[in-house]
Structures are given as structure tokens and as C-alpha cells.
Design a protein around this motif. Structure first.
Motif, PDB file in Angstrom:
ATOM      1  N   ALA A 108      -5.766 -13.139  42.517  1.00 29.85           N
ATOM      2  CA  ALA A 108      -5.844 -11.976  43.053  1.00 29.85           C
ATOM      3  C   ALA A 108      -4.338 -11.384  43.516  1.00 29.85           C
ATOM      4  O   ALA A 108      -4.166 -10.435  43.183  1.00 29.85           O
ATOM      5  CB  ALA A 108      -6.797 -12.081  43.942  1.00 29.85           C
ATOM      6  N   GLY A 109      -3.555 -12.306  44.127  1.00 28.85           N
ATOM      7  CA  GLY A 109      -2.476 -11.946  44.773  1.00 28.85           C
ATOM      8  C   GLY A 109      -1.198 -11.750  43.816  1.00 28.85           C
ATOM      9  O   GLY A 109      -0.345 -10.869  43.931  1.00 28.85           O
ATOM     10  N   LEU A 110      -1.406 -12.429  42.578  1.00 31.16           N
ATOM     11  CA  LEU A 110      -0.322 -12.368  41.439  1.00 31.16           C
ATOM     12  C   LEU A 110      -0.883 -11.195  40.569  1.00 31.16           C
ATOM     13  O   LEU A 110      -0.122 -11.133  39.570  1.00 31.16           O
ATOM     14  CB  LEU A 110       0.075 -13.599  40.965  1.00 31.16           C
ATOM     15  N   ASN A 111      -2.221 -10.776  40.498  1.00 34.61           N
ATOM     16  CA  ASN A 111      -2.736  -9.901  39.490  1.00 34.61           C
ATOM     17  C   ASN A 111      -2.856 -10.727  38.099  1.00 34.61           C
ATOM     18  O   ASN A 111      -2.184  -9.985  37.413  1.00 34.61           O
ATOM     19  CB  ASN A 111      -2.135  -8.645  39.726  1.00 34.61           C
ATOM     20  N   LEU A 112      -3.324 -11.612  38.210  1.00 35.89           N
ATOM     21  CA  LEU A 112      -3.112 -12.393  37.037  1.00 35.89           C
ATOM     22  C   LEU A 112      -4.529 -12.455  36.209  1.00 35.89           C
ATOM     23  O   LEU A 112      -5.546 -12.409  36.862  1.00 35.89           O
ATOM     24  CB  LEU A 112      -2.948 -14.226  37.154  1.00 35.89           C
ATOM     25  N   PRO A 113      -4.442 -12.569  34.894  1.00 37.08           N
ATOM     26  CA  PRO A 113      -5.840 -12.650  34.167  1.00 37.08           C
ATOM     27  C   PRO A 113      -6.690 -13.826  34.602  1.00 37.08           C
ATOM     28  O   PRO A 113      -6.130 -14.744  35.033  1.00 37.08           O
ATOM     29  CB  PRO A 113      -5.626 -12.714  32.814  1.00 37.08           C
ATOM     30  N   ARG A 114      -7.872 -13.754  34.346  1.00 33.69           N
ATOM     31  CA  ARG A 114      -9.004 -14.660  34.899  1.00 33.69           C
ATOM     32  C   ARG A 114      -8.372 -16.149  34.123  1.00 33.69           C
ATOM     33  O   ARG A 114      -8.170 -15.998  32.831  1.00 33.69           O
ATOM     34  CB  ARG A 114     -10.427 -14.520  34.360  1.00 33.69           C
ATOM     35  N   GLY A 115      -8.182 -17.026  35.008  1.00 32.43           N
ATOM     36  CA  GLY A 115      -7.807 -18.624  34.168  1.00 32.43           C
ATOM     37  C   GLY A 115      -6.681 -18.926  34.308  1.00 32.43           C
ATOM     38  O   GLY A 115      -6.332 -19.897  33.901  1.00 32.43           O
ATOM     39  N   MET A 116      -5.628 -17.955  34.579  1.00 26.08           N
ATOM     40  CA  MET A 116      -4.408 -18.071  34.203  1.00 26.08           C
ATOM     41  C   MET A 116      -3.685 -19.187  35.324  1.00 26.08           C
ATOM     42  O   MET A 116      -2.918 -19.900  35.204  1.00 26.08           O
ATOM     43  CB  MET A 116      -3.578 -16.668  34.163  1.00 26.08           C
ATOM     44  N   ALA A 117      -4.102 -18.671  36.557  1.00 31.88           N
ATOM     45  CA  ALA A 117      -3.546 -19.522  37.760  1.00 31.88           C
ATOM     46  C   ALA A 117      -3.951 -21.050  37.282  1.00 31.88           C
ATOM     47  O   ALA A 117      -3.124 -21.876  37.723  1.00 31.88           O
ATOM     48  CB  ALA A 117      -4.066 -19.058  39.119  1.00 31.88           C
ATOM     49  N   GLU A 118      -5.139 -21.407  36.967  1.00 34.26           N
ATOM     50  CA  GLU A 118      -5.417 -22.661  36.853  1.00 34.26           C
ATOM     51  C   GLU A 118      -4.650 -23.171  35.729  1.00 34.26           C
ATOM     52  O   GLU A 118      -4.274 -24.346  35.794  1.00 34.26           O
ATOM     53  CB  GLU A 118      -6.929 -22.968  36.543  1.00 34.26           C
ATOM     54  N   VAL A 119      -4.459 -22.460  34.679  1.00 34.89           N
ATOM     55  CA  VAL A 119      -3.573 -23.084  33.475  1.00 34.89           C
ATOM     56  C   VAL A 119      -2.067 -23.375  33.896  1.00 34.89           C
ATOM     57  O   VAL A 119      -1.642 -24.096  33.637  1.00 34.89           O
ATOM     58  CB  VAL A 119      -3.563 -22.211  32.148  1.00 34.89           C
ATOM     59  N   LEU A 120      -1.684 -22.572  34.900  1.00 38.67           N
ATOM     60  CA  LEU A 120      -0.212 -22.700  35.254  1.00 38.67           C
ATOM     61  C   LEU A 120      -0.074 -23.901  36.264  1.00 38.67           C
ATOM     62  O   LEU A 120       0.847 -24.579  36.184  1.00 38.67           O
ATOM     63  CB  LEU A 120       0.532 -21.499  35.879  1.00 38.67           C
ATOM     64  N   LEU A 155      -2.969 -16.900  24.842  1.00 42.01           N
ATOM     65  CA  LEU A 155      -2.148 -18.197  25.147  1.00 42.01           C
ATOM     66  C   LEU A 155      -3.254 -18.802  26.381  1.00 42.01           C
ATOM     67  O   LEU A 155      -3.053 -20.224  26.286  1.00 42.01           O
ATOM     68  CB  LEU A 155      -1.089 -17.585  25.743  1.00 42.01           C
ATOM     69  N   ILE A 156      -3.507 -18.222  27.305  1.00 42.98           N
ATOM     70  CA  ILE A 156      -4.727 -18.948  28.458  1.00 42.98           C
ATOM     71  C   ILE A 156      -5.678 -19.658  27.842  1.00 42.98           C
ATOM     72  O   ILE A 156      -5.675 -21.015  28.211  1.00 42.98           O
ATOM     73  CB  ILE A 156      -5.073 -17.768  29.464  1.00 42.98           C
ATOM     74  N   LEU A 157      -6.376 -19.238  26.864  1.00 42.56           N
ATOM     75  CA  LEU A 157      -7.335 -19.803  26.057  1.00 42.56           C
ATOM     76  C   LEU A 157      -6.838 -21.151  25.359  1.00 42.56           C
ATOM     77  O   LEU A 157      -7.620 -22.123  25.329  1.00 42.56           O
ATOM     78  CB  LEU A 157      -8.090 -18.835  25.368  1.00 42.56           C
ATOM     79  N   SER A 158      -5.643 -21.078  24.815  1.00 47.03           N
ATOM     80  CA  SER A 158      -5.077 -22.349  23.973  1.00 47.03           C
ATOM     81  C   SER A 158      -4.750 -23.418  25.041  1.00 47.03           C
ATOM     82  O   SER A 158      -5.032 -24.245  24.570  1.00 47.03           O
ATOM     83  CB  SER A 158      -3.937 -21.679  23.443  1.00 47.03           C
ATOM     84  N   TYR A 159      -4.342 -23.244  26.235  1.00 51.73           N
ATOM     85  CA  TYR A 159      -4.243 -24.106  27.090  1.00 51.73           C
ATOM     86  C   TYR A 159      -5.445 -24.508  27.972  1.00 51.73           C
ATOM     87  O   TYR A 159      -5.695 -25.842  28.279  1.00 51.73           O
ATOM     88  CB  TYR A 159      -3.030 -23.800  28.435  1.00 51.73           C
ATOM     89  N   ASP A 160      -6.283 -23.672  28.132  1.00 49.91           N
ATOM     90  CA  ASP A 160      -7.470 -24.038  28.916  1.00 49.91           C
ATOM     91  C   ASP A 160      -8.301 -24.897  27.853  1.00 49.91           C
ATOM     92  O   ASP A 160      -9.100 -25.577  28.396  1.00 49.91           O
ATOM     93  CB  ASP A 160      -8.305 -22.665  29.215  1.00 49.91           C
ATOM     94  N   GLU A 161      -8.350 -24.934  26.675  1.00 44.59           N
ATOM     95  CA  GLU A 161      -9.190 -25.836  25.781  1.00 44.59           C
ATOM     96  C   GLU A 161      -8.632 -27.207  25.773  1.00 44.59           C
ATOM     97  O   GLU A 161      -9.462 -27.900  25.186  1.00 44.59           O
ATOM     98  CB  GLU A 161      -9.205 -25.246  24.292  1.00 44.59           C
ATOM     99  N   HIS A 162      -7.585 -27.331  26.161  1.00 43.09           N
ATOM    100  CA  HIS A 162      -7.203 -28.981  26.145  1.00 43.09           C
ATOM    101  C   HIS A 162      -7.665 -29.729  27.210  1.00 43.09           C
ATOM    102  O   HIS A 162      -8.040 -29.137  28.347  1.00 43.09           O
ATOM    103  CB  HIS A 162      -5.689 -28.804  26.265  1.00 43.09           C
TER     104      HIS A 162
END
Length: 162
Positions: A108-120, A155-162
Motif C-alpha cells: 500500500a505504502g509503495l503503491n505496488l501491484p498485488r503480490g509484488m512486495a512478497e516477490v521482492l 514478471l510478478i507471476l513468473s517469480y511467484d510461481e517458483h
């Protein structure tokens, strides 16, 4: 997306002494708990370590954006092992919505797409969950900041699938 804050964190992580970084480390929030590390200690004591978000919370621009280390109480009902003891841990919060924390607050604070914080920032999204150098996290942050908005979800989905 607050690329400015992400890129500042990437710059910081690239220069950080590798022995001061552990993606698995949660800071303890009170002086009476084992492992307590204040922002001041983290910045001045050469033996303390933190995860990427623990370090981000020490950066002035992240503080100005409303990020801070709050507390999360883990009670008996949250514990999977009946022999575990309840405890309190430090967790990232954002002043823009004090009811959320952790990856939700970062997102929320960085205005990231859903799931991006976890991937990073989640250790499970890196190849070697046991040891991930800060430079690897910095490289991923840069990769995400350099991709177009149209390609970001792929890109988010590509990392999230691993």
C-alpha cells in the motif's frame, strides 16, 4: 509505484556489508526481548543484522513516506506448536493505513501491484531460501523498477510461481 524509494533501497543494499544482511531475520521490538535491535543500534552497531524491510525502515525517505517499525504480538492461538511460547516481534507498518502491516503495508505504502512486495522481500521467493545476499535483492528491485507497467504483472507471476 514508488520507484524512488525502491531504488534508494537497492542502492543501500548494494553497499551494505554482506554480514549485516539476512533476509530471514526479524527484528525484536522491545529492549527486554532477545534479539532487540532499535533503528539507532542497527545503524551504529557493526554486529547487528536485518532483512531488506528492516533496513528500509531506517532510511529517512522511507520514514518520510510513513514507514516505521511497529509491534506484532504472537499469541498462543497463532502458534502451530503447542510447546511454543507467545512472543512479540517487530513488523513494518505504514502511517497511511495503521490497520495493516507487513507486505500489505509495503504494498500500500509503495503503491505496488498485488503480490509484488512478497516477490521482492519474502525469502521463499528466492532460489536459496537459506541465504540470499543483499545484492541479489537489490538486483531484483532494479529489475522490477526497469520493466514497463504492461510487463510488470507477468514478471510478478513468473517469480511467484517458483
Amino acid at each position: 509505484m514508488r520507484k524512488d524509494l525502491l531504488l534508494e533501497l537497492a542502492d543501500f543494499l548494494e553497499k551494505l556489508d554482506p554480514s549485516r544482511f539476512d533476509i530471514r531475520t526479524w527484528r525484536k521490538p522491545t529492549k527486554n526481548t532477545v534479539g532487540f535491535v532499535s533503528d539507532k543500534q542497527l545503524l551504529t552497531d557493526s554486529n547487528t543484522i536485518a532483512c531488506p524491510i528492516g533496513w528500509a525502515a531506517t532510511l529517512p525517505s522511507w520514514k518520510e513516506a510513513g514507514f516505521y517499525m511497529g509491534k506484532l504480538d504472537i499469541s498462543k492461538e497463532h502458534l502451530s506448536n503447542p510447546l511454543s511460547t507467545p512472543y512479540t516481534m517487530a513488523i513494518i507498518k505504514w502511517k497511511g493505513d495503521p490497520d495493516i502491516d507487513s507486505y500489505d503495508a509495503v504494498q500500500a505504502g509503495l503503491n505496488l501491484p498485488r503480490g509484488m512486495a512478497e516477490v521482492l522481500f519474502e525469502q521463499d521467493n528466492y532460489a536459496d531460501e537459506g541465504y540470499t545476499p543483499s545484492i541479489v535483492v537489490a538486483e531484483r528491485i532494479r529489475e522490477f523498477c526497469n520493466v514497463s507497467e504492461d510487463e510488470l504483472m507477468d514478471l510478478i507471476l513468473s517469480y511467484d510461481e517458483h
